[in-house]
Design an enzyme around this catalytic site. Structure first.
Site, PDB file in Angstrom:
ATOM      1  N   ARG A  23     -13.470  15.345 -17.062  1.00  0.00           N
ATOM      2  CA  ARG A  23     -14.378  14.359 -16.538  1.00  0.00           C
ATOM      3  C   ARG A  23     -15.586  14.976 -15.864  1.00  0.00           C
ATOM      4  O   ARG A  23     -16.520  14.338 -15.894  1.00  0.00           O
ATOM      5  CB  ARG A  23     -13.566  13.641 -15.497  1.00  0.00           C
ATOM      6  CG  ARG A  23     -12.547  12.867 -15.797  1.00  0.00           C
ATOM      7  CD  ARG A  23     -11.532  12.478 -14.671  1.00  0.00           C
ATOM      8  NE  ARG A  23     -10.970  13.411 -13.788  1.00  0.00           N
ATOM      9  CZ  ARG A  23     -10.455  13.548 -12.680  1.00  0.00           C
ATOM     10  NH1 ARG A  23     -10.403  12.207 -12.182  1.00  0.00           N
ATOM     11  NH2 ARG A  23      -9.938  14.484 -11.971  1.00  0.00           N
ATOM     12  N   VAL A  47     -27.987  11.363   7.040  1.00  0.00           N
ATOM     13  CA  VAL A  47     -28.169  12.154   5.991  1.00  0.00           C
ATOM     14  C   VAL A  47     -29.252  11.698   5.000  1.00  0.00           C
ATOM     15  O   VAL A  47     -29.559  10.379   4.970  1.00  0.00           O
ATOM     16  CB  VAL A  47     -26.765  11.808   4.935  1.00  0.00           C
ATOM     17  CG1 VAL A  47     -26.843  12.449   3.544  1.00  0.00           C
ATOM     18  CG2 VAL A  47     -25.266  12.295   5.516  1.00  0.00           C
ATOM     19  N   ASN A  48     -30.146  12.483   4.702  1.00  0.00           N
ATOM     20  CA  ASN A  48     -31.605  12.337   4.011  1.00  0.00           C
ATOM     21  C   ASN A  48     -31.640  13.006   2.630  1.00  0.00           C
ATOM     22  O   ASN A  48     -30.918  14.072   2.218  1.00  0.00           O
ATOM     23  CB  ASN A  48     -32.454  12.873   4.656  1.00  0.00           C
ATOM     24  CG  ASN A  48     -32.612  12.145   6.075  1.00  0.00           C
ATOM     25  OD1 ASN A  48     -32.161  11.268   6.294  1.00  0.00           O
ATOM     26  ND2 ASN A  48     -32.868  13.168   7.217  1.00  0.00           N
ATOM     27  N   ARG A  59     -42.742  22.287   1.846  1.00  0.00           N
ATOM     28  CA  ARG A  59     -42.438  21.288   3.075  1.00  0.00           C
ATOM     29  C   ARG A  59     -41.964  22.200   4.190  1.00  0.00           C
ATOM     30  O   ARG A  59     -40.980  22.839   4.040  1.00  0.00           O
ATOM     31  CB  ARG A  59     -41.254  20.349   2.523  1.00  0.00           C
ATOM     32  CG  ARG A  59     -41.654  19.218   1.648  1.00  0.00           C
ATOM     33  CD  ARG A  59     -40.746  18.433   1.469  1.00  0.00           C
ATOM     34  NE  ARG A  59     -40.878  17.441   0.274  1.00  0.00           N
ATOM     35  CZ  ARG A  59     -41.137  15.934   0.522  1.00  0.00           C
ATOM     36  NH1 ARG A  59     -41.262  15.468   1.726  1.00  0.00           N
ATOM     37  NH2 ARG A  59     -41.370  15.387  -0.458  1.00  0.00           N
ATOM     38  N   HIS A  62     -40.512  22.744   9.894  1.00  0.00           N
ATOM     39  CA  HIS A  62     -40.154  21.790  10.984  1.00  0.00           C
ATOM     40  C   HIS A  62     -38.977  22.087  11.748  1.00  0.00           C
ATOM     41  O   HIS A  62     -37.953  22.658  11.400  1.00  0.00           O
ATOM     42  CB  HIS A  62     -39.801  20.265  10.026  1.00  0.00           C
ATOM     43  CG  HIS A  62     -40.870  20.250   9.082  1.00  0.00           C
ATOM     44  ND1 HIS A  62     -40.426  19.592   7.871  1.00  0.00           N
ATOM     45  CD2 HIS A  62     -42.151  20.003   9.152  1.00  0.00           C
ATOM     46  CE1 HIS A  62     -41.471  19.465   7.053  1.00  0.00           C
ATOM     47  NE2 HIS A  62     -42.518  19.672   7.676  1.00  0.00           N
ATOM     48  N   LYS A  72     -28.646  21.647  10.676  1.00  0.00           N
ATOM     49  CA  LYS A  72     -28.861  20.967   9.314  1.00  0.00           C
ATOM     50  C   LYS A  72     -28.089  21.662   8.235  1.00  0.00           C
ATOM     51  O   LYS A  72     -27.688  22.829   8.382  1.00  0.00           O
ATOM     52  CB  LYS A  72     -30.583  21.280   8.864  1.00  0.00           C
ATOM     53  CG  LYS A  72     -31.518  20.357   9.594  1.00  0.00           C
ATOM     54  CD  LYS A  72     -32.969  20.793   9.088  1.00  0.00           C
ATOM     55  CE  LYS A  72     -33.942  20.090  10.169  1.00  0.00           C
ATOM     56  NZ  LYS A  72     -35.401  20.570   9.360  1.00  0.00           N
ATOM     57  N   HIS A 119     -37.399  24.854   9.626  1.00  0.00           N
ATOM     58  CA  HIS A 119     -36.783  24.908   8.265  1.00  0.00           C
ATOM     59  C   HIS A 119     -37.845  24.437   7.388  1.00  0.00           C
ATOM     60  O   HIS A 119     -38.656  23.609   7.801  1.00  0.00           O
ATOM     61  CB  HIS A 119     -35.529  23.905   8.329  1.00  0.00           C
ATOM     62  CG  HIS A 119     -35.038  23.888   6.764  1.00  0.00           C
ATOM     63  ND1 HIS A 119     -35.323  22.683   6.211  1.00  0.00           N
ATOM     64  CD2 HIS A 119     -34.451  24.643   6.296  1.00  0.00           C
ATOM     65  CE1 HIS A 119     -35.085  22.705   4.868  1.00  0.00           C
ATOM     66  NE2 HIS A 119     -34.452  23.903   4.824  1.00  0.00           N
ATOM     67  N   TYR A 132     -29.637  16.430   2.797  1.00  0.00           N
ATOM     68  CA  TYR A 132     -29.819  17.109   4.215  1.00  0.00           C
ATOM     69  C   TYR A 132     -28.602  16.322   4.810  1.00  0.00           C
ATOM     70  O   TYR A 132     -28.648  15.224   4.862  1.00  0.00           O
ATOM     71  CB  TYR A 132     -31.187  16.877   4.638  1.00  0.00           C
ATOM     72  CG  TYR A 132     -32.063  17.677   4.493  1.00  0.00           C
ATOM     73  CD1 TYR A 132     -32.768  18.624   5.545  1.00  0.00           C
ATOM     74  CD2 TYR A 132     -32.853  17.644   3.302  1.00  0.00           C
ATOM     75  CE1 TYR A 132     -33.937  19.124   5.030  1.00  0.00           C
ATOM     76  CE2 TYR A 132     -34.160  18.514   3.033  1.00  0.00           C
ATOM     77  CZ  TYR A 132     -34.681  19.261   3.999  1.00  0.00           C
ATOM     78  OH  TYR A 132     -35.669  19.782   3.818  1.00  0.00           O
ATOM     79  N   GLU A 143     -40.106  16.104  17.319  1.00  0.00           N
ATOM     80  CA  GLU A 143     -40.514  16.813  16.224  1.00  0.00           C
ATOM     81  C   GLU A 143     -41.774  17.792  16.492  1.00  0.00           C
ATOM     82  O   GLU A 143     -42.723  17.338  17.316  1.00  0.00           O
ATOM     83  CB  GLU A 143     -40.892  15.845  15.032  1.00  0.00           C
ATOM     84  CG  GLU A 143     -42.073  15.782  14.601  1.00  0.00           C
ATOM     85  CD  GLU A 143     -42.314  14.911  13.226  1.00  0.00           C
ATOM     86  OE1 GLU A 143     -41.844  15.397  12.197  1.00  0.00           O
ATOM     87  OE2 GLU A 143     -43.041  13.773  13.401  1.00  0.00           O
ATOM     88  N   ASP A 168     -48.260  19.072   7.665  1.00  0.00           N
ATOM     89  CA  ASP A 168     -47.716  20.444   7.756  1.00  0.00           C
ATOM     90  C   ASP A 168     -48.953  21.396   7.921  1.00  0.00           C
ATOM     91  O   ASP A 168     -48.539  22.418   8.467  1.00  0.00           O
ATOM     92  CB  ASP A 168     -46.963  20.669   6.620  1.00  0.00           C
ATOM     93  CG  ASP A 168     -45.566  19.989   6.419  1.00  0.00           C
ATOM     94  OD1 ASP A 168     -45.112  19.399   7.503  1.00  0.00           O
ATOM     95  OD2 ASP A 168     -44.844  19.910   5.563  1.00  0.00           O
TER      96      ASP A 168
END
Length: 181
Positions: A23, A47-48, A59, A62, A72, A119, A132, A143, A168
């Site tokens: 499967r 969760v992202n 990216r 952060h 994370k 990160h 994430y 942040e 950023d």
């Protein structure tokens, strides 16, 4: 789950051997029973999904400041990225050190980034997706970040940077007076 400690204090690489049959395959990405001792009493609360279209995009870097620091877990679902963490904890043996690793859709690895680390990642293949798991809710008032090409840290990105957000690019270098996250 095979759990390996990384050069950044408290960071882990988690490999899950998938169960395969006709499967497809099935893998655990996160198991509270096996990872609770690394979580410091925290739970996964958010969760992202990060979808990244352009090869060479960066990216990061952060992090969230106290009291909203987060752990994370990052898993590459599609494509590949060069994933980086920078230790910003002034009481850590790996303070201001960075670690990078390729995560891809076939390696079955999940990266755990501890609290107090910045990160970010660079996209190595177009249309790469990351999942994430966070131990803290995102709060824009906590942040922060550091510039991805900070000359103190000297991250060795594998590709030239093709795209990076204005946000950023607005982060500062760490500088000589940095006291930690």
């Amino acid at each position: 789950m095979d759990i390996k400690e990384l050069p950044i204090e408290g960071a882990l690489l988690i490999n899950s051997t998938p169960h395969k049959d006709n499967r497809g395959r099935f893998s655990r990405i996160y198991c509270n029973d096996e990872l609770a001792s690394f979580m410091g009493g925290k739970n996964i609360v958010q969760v992202n999904l990060s979808e990244n279209f352009v090869k060479g995009s960066v990216r990061g870097m952060h992090y969230q400041k106290k009291p909203k620091q987060e752990i994370k877990f990052i898993k590459c679902l599609k494509g590949s990225v060069f994933d980086v963490m920078i230790d910003l904890r002034n009481d850590s043996v790996s303070f201001l050190q960075w670690f990078g690793i390729e995560l891809n859709e076939t390696d079955n690895n999940t990266l755990m980034v501890p609290e107090g680390c910045a990160h970010g990642f660079q996209v190595l293949e177009q249309n790469s997706n990351l999942l994430y798991f966070h131990s803290e809710f995102y709060d824009p008032s906590y942040e922060d970040g550091i510039l991805y090409n900070d000359p103190t840290i000297k991250v060795k990105w594998p590709l030239p940077t093709s795209v990076i957000s204005k946000k950023d690019l607005s982060y500062n270098f760490i500088g000589n007076n940095f006291q930690g996250a």
